[in-house]
Design a protein around this motif. Structure first.
Motif, PDB file in Angstrom:
ATOM      1  N   UNK A  70       0.817  -1.284  -0.118  1.00  0.00           N
ATOM      2  CA  UNK A  70       0.070   0.056   0.084  1.00  0.00           C
ATOM      3  C   UNK A  70       0.968   0.993   0.181  1.00  0.00           C
ATOM      4  N   UNK A  71       2.160   1.615   0.877  1.00  0.00           N
ATOM      5  CA  UNK A  71       2.668   2.199   0.696  1.00  0.00           C
ATOM      6  C   UNK A  71       3.891   2.664  -0.244  1.00  0.00           C
ATOM      7  N   UNK A 100      -3.935   1.979  10.290  1.00  0.00           N
ATOM      8  CA  UNK A 100      -4.185   3.340  10.891  1.00  0.00           C
ATOM      9  C   UNK A 100      -3.310   3.217  12.048  1.00  0.00           C
ATOM     10  N   UNK A 101      -2.576   2.791  12.695  1.00  0.00           N
ATOM     11  CA  UNK A 101      -1.480   2.621  14.003  1.00  0.00           C
ATOM     12  C   UNK A 101      -0.673   3.323  12.197  1.00  0.00           C
ATOM     13  N   UNK A 102      -0.355   2.822  11.770  1.00  0.00           N
ATOM     14  CA  UNK A 102       0.912   3.087  11.251  1.00  0.00           C
ATOM     15  C   UNK A 102       0.502   4.625  11.022  1.00  0.00           C
ATOM     16  N   UNK A 103      -0.221   5.328  10.057  1.00  0.00           N
ATOM     17  CA  UNK A 103      -0.829   6.784   9.631  1.00  0.00           C
ATOM     18  C   UNK A 103      -0.635   7.554  11.129  1.00  0.00           C
ATOM     19  N   UNK A 104      -1.377   6.699  11.802  1.00  0.00           N
ATOM     20  CA  UNK A 104      -1.388   7.694  13.064  1.00  0.00           C
ATOM     21  C   UNK A 104       0.307   7.531  13.665  1.00  0.00           C
ATOM     22  N   UNK A 114       3.985   0.423  15.619  1.00  0.00           N
ATOM     23  CA  UNK A 114       3.625   1.733  16.980  1.00  0.00           C
ATOM     24  C   UNK A 114       2.203   1.392  17.272  1.00  0.00           C
ATOM     25  N   UNK A 115       2.222   1.085  18.375  1.00  0.00           N
ATOM     26  CA  UNK A 115       0.705   0.254  18.470  1.00  0.00           C
ATOM     27  C   UNK A 115      -0.417  -0.205  17.876  1.00  0.00           C
ATOM     28  N   UNK A 116       0.681  -1.501  17.001  1.00  0.00           N
ATOM     29  CA  UNK A 116       0.122  -2.071  16.530  1.00  0.00           C
ATOM     30  C   UNK A 116      -0.016  -4.088  17.334  1.00  0.00           C
ATOM     31  N   UNK A 133       3.009   9.204   2.807  1.00  0.00           N
ATOM     32  CA  UNK A 133       1.937   8.249   3.391  1.00  0.00           C
ATOM     33  C   UNK A 133       1.217   9.333   4.542  1.00  0.00           C
ATOM     34  N   UNK A 134       1.543   8.859   5.653  1.00  0.00           N
ATOM     35  CA  UNK A 134       1.292   9.659   7.028  1.00  0.00           C
ATOM     36  C   UNK A 134       0.803  11.298   7.035  1.00  0.00           C
TER      37      UNK A 134
END
Length: 158
Positions: A70-71, A100-104, A114-116, A133-134
């Motif tokens: 996707x990235x 969503x965790x990657x984006x955030x 992080x936080x996955x 992406x972010x």
């Protein structure tokens, strides 16, 4: 653990092959749709006129190679500024959650999202591409939504 996961993945590919399907639409569109594991939803999008209004529709099955793809796709197709994430999560992988965790939150020094809460959320794409992406893509969270018409009503085509 990674060796075991890779071995299990190869066995699954042989026993239960899952086609990695996606359908390209209008290359000038800024919208992409990710149906996670929902094959029926993917087919509805791919067989409709909506392909004239979106860049691509595809599935996201894993929290590592899938998100890497996707990235890479977004980085190589910089017109895309919105990804609608809908459909059912892959049981156990939670690829949508990890996206969503990657984006955030990005990745840590070990390239882990992080936080996955996914079992193997390690990426190989560059931090530069992740930052792109972010900073340049808006995610629309419709995870677990499988109603085609309801999803369409949430997409801003303007």
């Amino acid at each position: 653990m990674n060796v075991l996961a890779e071995a299990i993945g190869e066995i699954c590919k042989a026993v239960l092959p899952i086609p990695e399907e996606y359908f390209k639409g209008n290359p000038n569109s800024s919208i992409a749709i990710c149906t996670l594991s929902s094959m029926d939803l993917l087919k509805k999008f791919s067989n409709s006129e909506i392909l004239n209004d979106i860049s691509i529709v595809g599935r996201l099955l894993s929290e590592n190679k899938g998100i890497d793809s996707v990235i890479e796709y977004v980085h190589n197709n910089q017109k895309i500024n919105t990804i609608v994430v809908c459909g059912k999560e892959v049981c156990g992988h939670k690829a949508g959650h990890s996206l969503f965790q990657l984006h955030k939150n990005g990745i840590d020094k070990n390239s882990r999202i992080i936080n996955s809460s996914s079992p193997d959320p390690y990426l190989t794409v560059s931090e530069f591409k992740i930052k792109y992406f972010q900073n340049n893509v808006n995610l629309v969270n419709l995870i677990n939504e499988i109603d085609y018409e309801r999803i369409l009503s949430k997409i801003n085509f303007s």
